[in-house]
Design an enzyme around this catalytic site. Structure first.
Site, PDB file in Angstrom:
ATOM      1  N   ASP A  91       0.830  -1.207   0.000  1.00  0.00           N
ATOM      2  CA  ASP A  91       0.000   0.000   0.000  1.00  0.00           C
ATOM      3  C   ASP A  91       0.869   1.264   0.000  1.00  0.00           C
ATOM      4  O   ASP A  91       2.097   1.186   0.108  1.00  0.00           O
ATOM      5  CB  ASP A  91      -0.911  -0.059   1.234  1.00  0.00           C
ATOM      6  CG  ASP A  91      -2.316   0.444   0.946  1.00  0.00           C
ATOM      7  OD1 ASP A  91      -2.468   1.238   0.016  1.00  0.00           O
ATOM      8  OD2 ASP A  91      -3.245   0.045   1.668  1.00  0.00           O
ATOM      9  N   TRP A  95      -3.673   3.241  -5.668  1.00  0.00           N
ATOM     10  CA  TRP A  95      -5.019   3.695  -6.047  1.00  0.00           C
ATOM     11  C   TRP A  95      -5.085   4.438  -7.393  1.00  0.00           C
ATOM     12  O   TRP A  95      -5.998   5.228  -7.625  1.00  0.00           O
ATOM     13  CB  TRP A  95      -5.619   4.567  -4.933  1.00  0.00           C
ATOM     14  CG  TRP A  95      -5.187   4.130  -3.578  1.00  0.00           C
ATOM     15  CD1 TRP A  95      -5.548   2.970  -2.951  1.00  0.00           C
ATOM     16  CD2 TRP A  95      -4.273   4.799  -2.699  1.00  0.00           C
ATOM     17  NE1 TRP A  95      -4.929   2.879  -1.739  1.00  0.00           N
ATOM     18  CE2 TRP A  95      -4.140   3.995  -1.551  1.00  0.00           C
ATOM     19  CE3 TRP A  95      -3.567   6.000  -2.772  1.00  0.00           C
ATOM     20  CZ2 TRP A  95      -3.309   4.347  -0.478  1.00  0.00           C
ATOM     21  CZ3 TRP A  95      -2.750   6.355  -1.710  1.00  0.00           C
ATOM     22  CH2 TRP A  95      -2.638   5.540  -0.586  1.00  0.00           C
ATOM     23  N   GLY A  96      -4.107   4.166  -8.265  1.00  0.00           N
ATOM     24  CA  GLY A  96      -4.160   4.767  -9.597  1.00  0.00           C
ATOM     25  C   GLY A  96      -3.808   6.242  -9.621  1.00  0.00           C
ATOM     26  O   GLY A  96      -3.990   6.917 -10.635  1.00  0.00           O
ATOM     27  N   ASP A 112     -10.552   2.729  -3.290  1.00  0.00           N
ATOM     28  CA  ASP A 112     -11.232   1.521  -2.799  1.00  0.00           C
ATOM     29  C   ASP A 112     -12.680   1.467  -3.286  1.00  0.00           C
ATOM     30  O   ASP A 112     -13.399   2.460  -3.223  1.00  0.00           O
ATOM     31  CB  ASP A 112     -11.280   1.533  -1.268  1.00  0.00           C
ATOM     32  CG  ASP A 112      -9.893   1.410  -0.656  1.00  0.00           C
ATOM     33  OD1 ASP A 112      -8.892   1.503  -1.388  1.00  0.00           O
ATOM     34  OD2 ASP A 112      -9.826   1.220   0.572  1.00  0.00           O
TER      35      ASP A 112
HETATM   36  C1  GLA Z   1      -6.110   1.103   1.634  1.00  0.00           C
HETATM   37  C2  GLA Z   1      -6.282   0.042   0.559  1.00  0.00           C
HETATM   38  C3  GLA Z   1      -7.345  -0.959   0.993  1.00  0.00           C
HETATM   39  C4  GLA Z   1      -6.919  -1.588   2.316  1.00  0.00           C
HETATM   40  C5  GLA Z   1      -6.688  -0.511   3.367  1.00  0.00           C
HETATM   41  C6  GLA Z   1      -6.064  -1.079   4.638  1.00  0.00           C
HETATM   42  O1  GLA Z   1      -7.244   1.877   1.756  1.00  0.00           O
HETATM   43  O2  GLA Z   1      -6.623   0.638  -0.665  1.00  0.00           O
HETATM   44  O3  GLA Z   1      -7.555  -1.931   0.007  1.00  0.00           O
HETATM   45  O4  GLA Z   1      -5.773  -2.351   2.114  1.00  0.00           O
HETATM   46  O5  GLA Z   1      -5.814   0.494   2.893  1.00  0.00           O
HETATM   47  O6  GLA Z   1      -5.798  -0.107   5.605  1.00  0.00           O
END
Ligand code: GLA
Length: 417
Positions: free
Chosen positions: A148, A184-185, A206
């Protein structure tokens, strides 16, 4: 050699090296389960073991779902040798034994970290400890790492550097570990993801357990909002490196801890069926979030539809192109191996739609899509409805269909002998 040539040679050697390292991993989109949207921080070793048991019992494993991935909030800090450790209350037996349990079932094990000091949930992350953590993950038997990008600098250059740091450490660890980039792009990871060792990269915020929201924003991205963000990214996805439009909301019904929007009940089964179909058309990773220990028949029918899964897993690894976006109707076309095709008609409107589809009207900008198959032969295909599991005609005459609101018709075009 002048400076530019030297730079180019070094760059190509580097590209080639990273491509070779990735050669065998994720040749088709990864399939599995992830803890986040259903359980958030309430994950523990008992649940993970039961999920692995359920994978075998329900047929998920036989259908191709293999990775069991623990997301954020599993960490318990670092020990006095700076080795990352799990929360002892949630994982009293340690991660190694848990991964062994998962492996003994013939499944693979995944875990989560982040390219900064702290994860999105505020827990211990891997920046500055890439070598140590990669070694620890390898020792535990980790097969998949979701990485992440919370609490990290916003610019693209730093992201590239930080992802490369971890993928290099993973390679040096000696274990083959699928590397899932999750920023996240925001920094166009489809352009650089593969060259920094990524096997998949999230393309959006998300997903929430909702068909569509008025506006695509962090925390309010619906399934249709995310679908629209995939258009134009087709050419970046393929064997070894996939666009990842986030995980499957199928079967959550608004019960997920993270995916649920306040006062919303999630989606209908028709919408979940369409969501799953579209993700298969996109050759998306199929990472289930629902509690597989407790799935109803509708959820099982969707997630275990092997005809649909085989479209996702087709070895050609092409992401579908949207060839029609008109009056609430979307049509997606995906080339499959051996000259076959998958086509998906989606009704995004609130009412029923009648479609009279002429196969000869199919046109595609071949240069953009890179598809080389000729449409002339499209006349000689049998139409296989992959949800009804039966043949419904051929491409010699117009396809006349009715589709209810938010539903899909997915056909496999099978070559006639
Ligand atoms: C981000 C990611 C999610 C998840 C959360 C965990 O938001 O995009 O998919 O992994 O963190 O904290």
């Amino acid at each position: 050699m002048d400076k530019l040539t030297i730079f180019l040679v070094v760059f190509l050697v580097f590209l080639n090296a990273s491509a070779q390292n990735n050669k065998k991993l994720a040749l088709t989109p990864p399939m599995g389960w992830n803890s986040w949207n259903m359980f958030e921080g309430d994950i523990n070793e008992k649940i993970v073991k039961e999920i692995a048991d359920a994978f075998v019992k329900t047929g998920m494993k036989d259908a191709g779902y293999v990775y069991i991935i623990i997301d954020d909030v599993w960490q318990g800090g670092r020990d006095n040798r700076n080795r990352i450790v799990p929360d002892p209350k949630k994982f009293p037996s340690g991660i190694k034994l848990l991964a062994d349990y998962v492996h003994d079932k013939g499944l693979k094990f995944g875990i989560y970290s982040n390219a900064a000091y702290y994860t999105c949930g505020g827990f211990t992350a891997s920046y500055g400890f890439e070598k140590e953590d990669a070694e620890t993950f390898a020792k535990w038997g980790v097969d998949y790492l979701k990485y992440d990008y919370c609490n990290a600098p916003k610019d693209q250059k730093t992201a590239i550097k930080r992802y490369l740091r971890m993928s290099s450490a993973l390679k040096k660890s000696g274990r083959e570990i699928v590397f899932a980039i999750c920023e996240w792009g925001r920094r166009e990871p489809w352009i650089w993801g593969k060259t920094v060792g990524g096997n998949l990269w999230r393309t959006t915020w998300d997903s929430r357990d909702i068909w569509e929201t008025k506006k695509y924003t962090a925390g309010r991205a619906g399934i249709m909002n995310i679908l629209d963000k995939q258009i134009g990214l087709e050419k970046y996805s393929g064997p070894g490196g996939w666009n990842d439009p986030d995980m499957l909301m199928v079967g959550l019904y608004g019960k997920g801890k993270s995916s649920s929007l306040k006062y919303k009940k999630g989606c209908s089964d028709v919408e979940y069926k369409s969501h799953f179909s579209l993700w298969c058309m996109l050759a998306a990773p199929l990472i289930v979030n629902t509690d597989v220990r407790d799935m109803n028949e509708a959820t099982k029918n969707i997630l275990l539809n092997r005809e649909m899964i085989s479209i996702d897993q087709d070895p050609l690894g092409k992401q579908a192109t949207r060839i029609v976006d008109e009056d609430g109707i979307n049509i997606f076309l995906k080339p499959l191996q051996n000259g076959e095709w998958a086509i998906c008609f989606l009704n995004r409107s609130n009412g029923i739609k009648s479609i009279d589809f002429n196969w000869e009207s199919l046109t595609l900008n071949k240069k953009e899509s890179g598809y080389s198959d000729s449409y002339k032969s499209l006349k000689n295909y049998t139409l296989r409805d992959v949800w009804k599991h039966k043949n419904i005609g051929n491409t010699k005459s117009n396809l006349k269909i009715k589709i209810i609101s938010h539903d899909v018709l997915v056909l496999r075009l099978i070559r006639q002998k």
